[in-house]
Enzyme design. Structure first.
Site, mmCIF file in Angstrom:
data_model
loop_
_atom_site.group_PDB
_atom_site.id
_atom_site.type_symbol
_atom_site.label_atom_id
_atom_site.label_comp_id
_atom_site.label_asym_id
_atom_site.label_seq_id
_atom_site.Cartn_x
_atom_site.Cartn_y
_atom_site.Cartn_z
ATOM 1 N N ARG A 157 0.826 -1.306 0.090
ATOM 2 C CA ARG A 157 0.065 0.121 0.021
ATOM 3 C C ARG A 157 0.978 1.170 0.137
ATOM 4 N NH1 ARG A 157 -2.870 -2.920 4.004
ATOM 5 N NH2 ARG A 157 -5.388 -3.490 3.438
ATOM 6 N N ARG A 238 11.407 -0.371 8.636
ATOM 7 C CA ARG A 238 11.768 -0.988 9.916
ATOM 8 C C ARG A 238 13.466 -0.879 9.946
ATOM 9 N NH1 ARG A 238 7.463 0.090 11.151
ATOM 10 N NH2 ARG A 238 6.058 -1.208 12.373
ATOM 11 N N GLU A 267 15.249 1.817 19.085
ATOM 12 C CA GLU A 267 14.624 2.878 19.193
ATOM 13 C C GLU A 267 14.248 3.189 20.524
ATOM 14 O OE1 GLU A 267 11.402 3.070 16.249
ATOM 15 O OE2 GLU A 267 12.765 2.898 14.526
ATOM 16 N N HIS A 286 11.083 8.118 13.863
ATOM 17 C CA HIS A 286 10.152 7.341 13.442
ATOM 18 C C HIS A 286 8.785 8.151 13.495
ATOM 19 C CE1 HIS A 286 8.768 2.712 13.600
ATOM 20 N NE2 HIS A 286 7.892 3.384 13.017
#
Length: 333
Positions: A157, A238, A267, A286
């Site tokens: 998508r 990622r 993270e 992020h």
């Protein structure tokens, strides 16, 4: 008695109030700090539903502590923070929030591409530090985006939405995916190539695949060595998909020109991370889906999934479809 729900981060009132009408809701009250593991281990014992974020590792040992857990509603598209096999084995439904963040993440990805290509962050620092003394022919020159070749790794998508934006900049579009997307090829004028060919010919390589055992370290030293010396790597998927040590070496050795990163292996990324020292790396915390409207849609969808799973309906975004019926009086296996 109402089913019990635990929310692992402070959510807007409209989300909490909607759930509180049907459930007994408890919530970690800090908006910026993840719930401590020891608190989560205590809270999960009696809850029927868990509303969590990517910051929580929902592993087998945590699920073993739960006596009533029926559904885990993850407020994200990815769910690599959840041990899906263990959840499935224990009859626990797991849901995600796909679709609602597609366009917003594609916007951010293209913004990161532009910022990296045209050295926008570096140029802002240059101006604010007083280094801008005069106009100079080659001062802070970057890479053109229009007419360049963009290679999209993963035409899902978000990859498709990114391709639409690239098309508006008259870019040449190529992609690599585990299976060909013939309809998208026709719609977007995008060409399917092997990963090796994509890396060789692309001016901008955009990583858009989910993190799986097959995609972990998908981009390492060998792959980076195939890229043009003028190429830019963009990762908004990622962190673990890209070998950060190999990326650092490729940038230092000028094997590639620059990188734009919204995600990292660890993270929050440690402030002493070598990649943060390089002027040709644009880094973000992020924020791919971080628009007000999209984050609210994600929270609402996670809440809807949770409500469906606890009120006799099958959630619309079930990622372990093996569980095709609502769990009734489930005990641990």
């Amino acid at each position: 008695m109402k089913p019990k729900v635990y929310i692992t981060r402070k959510m807007p009132d409209q989300i909490v109030n909607g759930l509180s009408e049907k459930f007994e809701v408890t919530m970690w009250q800090d908006e910026t700090t993840p719930v401590p593991r020891e608190v989560l281990e205590k809270e999960i014992v009696e809850v029927d539903g868990l509303f969590c974020l990517l910051t929580e590792q929902i592993d087998e040992s945590l699920m073993e502590k739960a006596t009533n857990l029926k559904i885990i509603a993850n407020m994200a598209v990815g769910y690599n923070n959840i041990d899906l096999q263990s959840a499935t084995d224990k009859g626990i439904m797991v849901t995600n929030t796909p679709g609602v963040l597609t366009e917003t993440t594609a916007d951010l990805t293209f913004a990161l591409l532009l910022a990296t290509a045209r050295r926008l962050v570096e140029a802002t620092g240059y101006l604010k530090s007083g280094q801008w003394k005069t106009w100079s022919p080659m001062q802070l020159t970057g890479q053109d985006v229009h007419g360049a070749t963009i290679g999209i790794i993963g035409l899902g998508r978000i990859g498709k939405a990114l391709a639409k934006r690239a098309k508006g900049f008259d870019m040449n579009l190529v992609y690599y995916n585990r299976s060909r997307k013939l309809e998208e090829e026709k719609e977007l004028g995008i060409q399917f190539v092997s990963l090796e060919e994509l890396l060789k010919i692309s001016d901008f390589v955009c990583v858009m695949v989910p993190l799986t055992s097959q995609t972990s370290y998908m981009i390492g030293a060998e792959q980076l060595a195939l890229m043009k010396k003028t190429a830019v790597l963009i990762n908004t998927a990622r962190g673990d998909i890209v070998d950060e040590r190999a990326l650092y070496q490729a940038l230092v050795n000028q094997e590639i020109w620059a990188a734009g990163l919204d995600v990292f292996e660890e993270e929050p990324v440690p402030l002493d991370h070598p990649l943060l020292t390089l002027p040709n790396v644009v880094t973000l915390p992020h924020i791919g889906s971080a628009s007000i409207a999209t984050r609210m849609k994600m929270a609402s969808l996670a809440a809807e999934n949770l409500m469906a799973g606890l009120t006799g309906a099958l959630p619309g975004n079930l990622v372990n479809p093996e569980l095709t019926s609502v769990q009734k009086g489930r005990g641990h296996s």
